[in-house]
Design a protein around this motif. Structure first.
Motif, PDB file in Angstrom:
ATOM      1  N   ALA A 149       0.813  -1.224   0.000  1.00  0.00           N
ATOM      2  CA  ALA A 149       0.000   0.000   0.000  1.00  0.00           C
ATOM      3  C   ALA A 149       0.847   1.275   0.000  1.00  0.00           C
ATOM      4  O   ALA A 149       0.589   2.170  -0.815  1.00  0.00           O
ATOM      5  N   PRO A 150       1.853   1.431   0.865  1.00  0.00           N
ATOM      6  CA  PRO A 150       2.660   2.656   0.809  1.00  0.00           C
ATOM      7  C   PRO A 150       3.426   2.807  -0.512  1.00  0.00           C
ATOM      8  O   PRO A 150       3.624   3.925  -0.980  1.00  0.00           O
ATOM      9  N   LYS A 160       3.819   5.979  -5.470  1.00  0.00           N
ATOM     10  CA  LYS A 160       3.812   6.128  -6.930  1.00  0.00           C
ATOM     11  C   LYS A 160       2.692   7.058  -7.375  1.00  0.00           C
ATOM     12  O   LYS A 160       2.885   7.907  -8.247  1.00  0.00           O
ATOM     13  N   ALA A 161       1.511   6.920  -6.756  1.00  0.00           N
ATOM     14  CA  ALA A 161       0.384   7.792  -7.085  1.00  0.00           C
ATOM     15  C   ALA A 161       0.714   9.250  -6.774  1.00  0.00           C
ATOM     16  O   ALA A 161       0.392  10.153  -7.556  1.00  0.00           O
ATOM     17  N   CYS A 162       1.365   9.486  -5.649  1.00  0.00           N
ATOM     18  CA  CYS A 162       1.776  10.845  -5.280  1.00  0.00           C
ATOM     19  C   CYS A 162       2.788  11.399  -6.270  1.00  0.00           C
ATOM     20  O   CYS A 162       2.714  12.578  -6.653  1.00  0.00           O
ATOM     21  N   GLU A 163       3.728  10.573  -6.692  1.00  0.00           N
ATOM     22  CA  GLU A 163       4.723  11.005  -7.677  1.00  0.00           C
ATOM     23  C   GLU A 163       4.050  11.420  -8.976  1.00  0.00           C
ATOM     24  O   GLU A 163       4.392  12.455  -9.565  1.00  0.00           O
ATOM     25  N   LEU A 164       3.086  10.629  -9.442  1.00  0.00           N
ATOM     26  CA  LEU A 164       2.380  10.945 -10.683  1.00  0.00           C
ATOM     27  C   LEU A 164       1.553  12.222 -10.541  1.00  0.00           C
ATOM     28  O   LEU A 164       1.486  13.041 -11.464  1.00  0.00           O
ATOM     29  N   PHE A 165       0.916  12.402  -9.380  1.00  0.00           N
ATOM     30  CA  PHE A 165       0.148  13.614  -9.121  1.00  0.00           C
ATOM     31  C   PHE A 165       1.063  14.846  -9.141  1.00  0.00           C
ATOM     32  O   PHE A 165       0.753  15.853  -9.779  1.00  0.00           O
TER      33      PHE A 165
END
Length: 122
Positions: free
Chosen positions: A47-48, A53-58
């Motif tokens: 999960a982390p 990765k989601a934060c990096e893409l955002f």
């Protein structure tokens, strides 16, 4: 021993060999996830990583859109107002409009940004 799973592609890469494969600190992400609710006691190991990765893409998407606002203004320094303009001009960032509006006392030009300029090259 556990085999590399679905997220093995996410694990490769990174900033440099010294910092590890993740741009954002996983321990801090896990800490934030635990503080998100009282019912959160345990968090799976993947999960982390996925959240990182989601934060990096955002961050990448917001930065690219902000940079386009900077370039439209014929400047080379990205300002807080550029980020605000990018948020206001982009529908997918509607959840941030109240946040950036509180911080800026200036009126923001809500010129829509062209999606064609953001092609995935990586």
């Amino acid at each position: 021993m556990r085999q590399a799973g679905t997220y093995s592609g996410i694990l490769s890469g990174g900033i440099s060999g010294r910092t590890g494969p993740h741009s954002l600190p996983l321990a801090r992400i896990k800490k934030i996830m635990k503080k998100s609710g009282e019912d959160v006691k345990m968090i799976s190991g993947e999960a982390p990583i996925v959240f990182s990765k989601a934060c990096e893409l955002f961050i990448k998407e917001l930065t690219q859109r902000s940079w386009m606002v900077t370039m439209q203004g014929k400047r080379r320094t990205l300002n807080k107002e550029d980020v605000t303009s990018a948020v206001v001009a982009t529908d997918i960032f509607d959840f941030l409009v109240n946040l950036v509006s509180e911080d800026s006392g200036n009126t923001v030009d809500a010129t829509p940004l062209e999606m064609d300029t953001f092609t995935s090259s990586s």
